[in-house]
Scaffold this motif. Structure first.
Motif, short mmCIF file in Angstrom:
data_model
loop_
_atom_site.label_atom_id
_atom_site.label_comp_id
_atom_site.label_asym_id
_atom_site.label_seq_id
_atom_site.Cartn_x
_atom_site.Cartn_y
_atom_site.Cartn_z
N MET A 127 3.65 7.67 -6.47
CA MET A 127 3.20 9.03 -6.92
C MET A 127 3.93 10.22 -6.42
O MET A 127 3.66 11.38 -6.70
N SER A 128 5.27 9.84 -5.70
CA SER A 128 5.85 10.83 -5.05
C SER A 128 7.23 10.66 -5.40
O SER A 128 7.76 10.03 -6.33
N TRP A 130 13.60 6.08 -10.06
CA TRP A 130 12.87 6.62 -8.97
C TRP A 130 13.99 6.88 -7.87
O TRP A 130 13.72 7.84 -7.29
N MET A 131 14.94 6.05 -7.79
CA MET A 131 16.00 6.27 -6.78
C MET A 131 17.32 5.95 -7.34
O MET A 131 17.30 4.88 -8.00
N GLN A 181 10.06 11.96 0.05
CA GLN A 181 8.78 12.15 0.80
C GLN A 181 8.54 10.72 1.23
O GLN A 181 7.72 10.74 2.54
N TYR A 182 9.19 9.73 1.04
CA TYR A 182 8.90 8.36 1.71
C TYR A 182 10.42 7.94 2.23
O TYR A 182 10.90 6.98 1.70
N PRO A 183 11.18 8.66 3.02
CA PRO A 183 12.47 8.37 3.51
C PRO A 183 12.61 7.09 3.92
O PRO A 183 13.78 6.52 3.82
N TRP A 199 0.72 -1.21 0.06
CA TRP A 199 -0.13 -0.12 0.09
C TRP A 199 0.98 1.34 0.01
O TRP A 199 0.58 2.11 -0.81
N GLN A 200 2.04 1.37 0.69
CA GLN A 200 2.78 2.39 1.11
C GLN A 200 3.55 2.54 -0.55
O GLN A 200 3.70 3.84 -0.69
N MET A 201 4.01 1.92 -1.08
CA MET A 201 4.59 1.73 -2.41
C MET A 201 3.51 2.38 -3.27
O MET A 201 4.25 2.86 -4.21
#
Length: 511
Positions: free
Chosen positions: A421-422, A489-490, A426-428, A414-416
């Motif tokens: 979208m970020s 993305w990273m 923002q999701y360290p 869910w968190q991914m």
């Protein structure tokens, strides 16, 4: 009770009663509690344990520092874990909650047991950070709080001598009113696709975790998808206004809301949200209706309890006190509900007693997924062989059909969905996740479907953003998804990357 005129559920000359209503509400609440605690049992340690992605100890220190003391933190976020938050404490609380949930699910509940369940789950929500920050988490705490006062303090029998207080039944109707109206208004205000009826052209494909039938819904004729939006408006903006009306109209409103939740259950994997939302909707139904649907033996037991019922002044008084409290606490949520700056899924009191709700205020038109990929090669160039860390349920492999997992919720998946979208900043915690994957951390790996590097950790890990789209059924390749790479993305990271190490140390995640 006059033995010459016994209560018979559904008799025209008798007012509505709610013995069966209470029975069904509490059984379904037991199911939802059991699922919620089971999710925590399986995931809470790798998520917020001492070596988790966002350790609870560090979070409590941060809140204590921000508010001035641990005592102030407890007042703002009441939780058992302020005083004991080891991994043993986390598992003890979740296992006690799960066992008590099974007791309630089996048909045995009282105010004491339901009160313990409520505070145990509230304790998890208040330290769970983003992982337990969804609207249905506070919805469960509010629903669980009201349920405490549906039954006697100590009598655990499925049909005790005390009737369910009518005022608490009405509070359940007030809850379903706010849930549905809040969800409807946030959609009207939030996205043109809702207002023009095109939102279902995208929703089934872009929702957090599609289900087995999501693709079928996605490719329905567009006229039917537009009709689905109108059914949404019927359930969320029209039906709630009738949950306080006399029996027949109230029953119809309840049926519309329940059918809408069942459709959402069938078409996707929205955790236990829809199962939970059915619970207050059941307060629209009285014994007269439920007696026609439930087994006759069960109905007779409820009628016997109703005919031997004894009023409890203490229980009735308590119910009215709770009603008054909820009325006062409802002022801010009601103002928010009809505000042009409506906030969804928020609370205005530290015990999460009366909250504001809403879901899918806006819907994306493209599905983005972030895949973590590792390689054991010495290079990250064009010849490197990258292998994905396959999510348990979030789409990863193009030929894998979406499974049915709701009401269960995989928190990482869910968190991914949100993270895609970020950005990583923002999701360290995603950096902490990569660091753990670079060390083959068992807890982090347990959040995925498997480990592509079982013998030795990968040398490099990257996170790549992909666009996913449903492929029509019957395609010759047997694929469910068409996947297109968007870009990094990273950045590519190694276990000894000084930037990664310094960042984790600054967050207190690495000593």
């Amino acid at each position: 009770m006059d033995s010459a005129s016994p209560i018979v559920f559904g008799a025209k000359d008798q007012p509505p009663t709610y013995w069966l209503t209470r029975f069904v509400i509490l059984r379904l609440l037991g199911v939802v509690y059991a699922v919620a605690f089971l999710v925590a049992i399986n995931q809470i340690i790798p998520l917020i344990g001492a070596n988790g992605l966002t350790p609870v100890g560090g979070y409590l220190k941060y809140v204590s520092s921000a508010l001035g003391s641990a005592g102030a933190g407890f007042v703002r976020l009441p939780s058992l874990f302020w005083w004991w938050h080891s991994d043993t404490a986390l598992l003890t609380v979740t296992w006690i909650g799960f066992i008590l949930s099974l007791v309630v699910m089996a048909g045995y509940a009282n105010g004491l047991v339901l009160g313990v369940l409520w505070f145990l789950y509230l304790s998890i929500v208040h330290v769970g950070q983003d992982w337990f920050g969804y609207g249905w988490e506070i919805q469960l705490t509010e629903t669980g709080f009201l349920a405490i006062f549906l039954c006697p303090l100590l009598d655990m029998r499925p049909f005790p001598k005390r009737a369910p207080p009518l005022s608490i039944i009405i509070l359940f109707r007030w809850l379903i009113f706010r849930i549905m109206i809040g969800s409807g208004l946030i959609k009207v205000r939030g996205d043109e696709a809702w207002r023009n009826g095109t939102v279902l052209f995208y929703h089934f494909e872009t929702q957090p975790i599609p289900g087995p039938l999501s693709r079928w819904f996605h490719f329905l004729p567009r006229v039917l998808l537009k009709m689905g939006v109108w059914f949404n408006w019927l359930a969320e903006l029209a039906a709630p206004w009738f949950v306080f009306w006399p029996r027949v109209v109230r029953h119809i409103a309840g049926v519309v809301i329940v059918l809408f939740q069942i459709m959402l259950i069938i078409s996707g994997n929205l955790s236990f949200l829809n199962w939970l939302t059915i619970i207050p909707a059941l307060a629209c139904f009285d014994d007269g209706l439920l007696a026609k649907l439930l087994p006759r033996a069960l109905v007779r037991r409820a009628e016997q309890a109703a005919n031997s019922a004894e009023p409890s002044k203490a229980m009735i008084t308590t119910a009215w006190v709770v009603t008054g409290l909820v009325a006062l606490l409802s002022i801010q949520p009601t103002v928010n509900l009809f505000s042009s700056n409506q906030v969804m899924n928020g609370s205005f009191d530290p015990l999460e007693l009366v909250n504001t709700y809403g879901a899918f205020g806006s819907v994306g038109q493209e599905r983005m997924n972030v895949l973590f990929e590792g390689t054991a090669d010495d290079t990250t160039g064009g010849h490197a062989r990258w292998q994905p860390y396959v999510y348990k349920y979030l789409p990863t492999l193009p030929d894998k059909a979406p499974p049915q997992i709701a009401p269960y919720q995989p928190h990482l998946d869910w968190q991914m969905w949100f993270a895609a979208m970020s950005t990583p900043d923002q999701y360290p915690w995603t950096y902490n996740l990569v660091y753990k994957l670079l060390h083959n951390d068992a807890g982090a790996l347990g959040l995925f479907a498997g480990n592509p590097f079982p013998r030795k950790p990968p040398r490099f890990i990257r996170a790549t953003l992909y666009r996913y789209a449903f492929v029509k059924p019957g395609n010759p390749d047997g694929r469910y998804w068409q996947r297109t790479e968007i870009g990094p993305w990273m950045p590519v990271l190694t276990a000894d990357d000084p930037r990664l190490v310094r960042f984790l140390q600054s967050q207190g995640w690495l000593k």
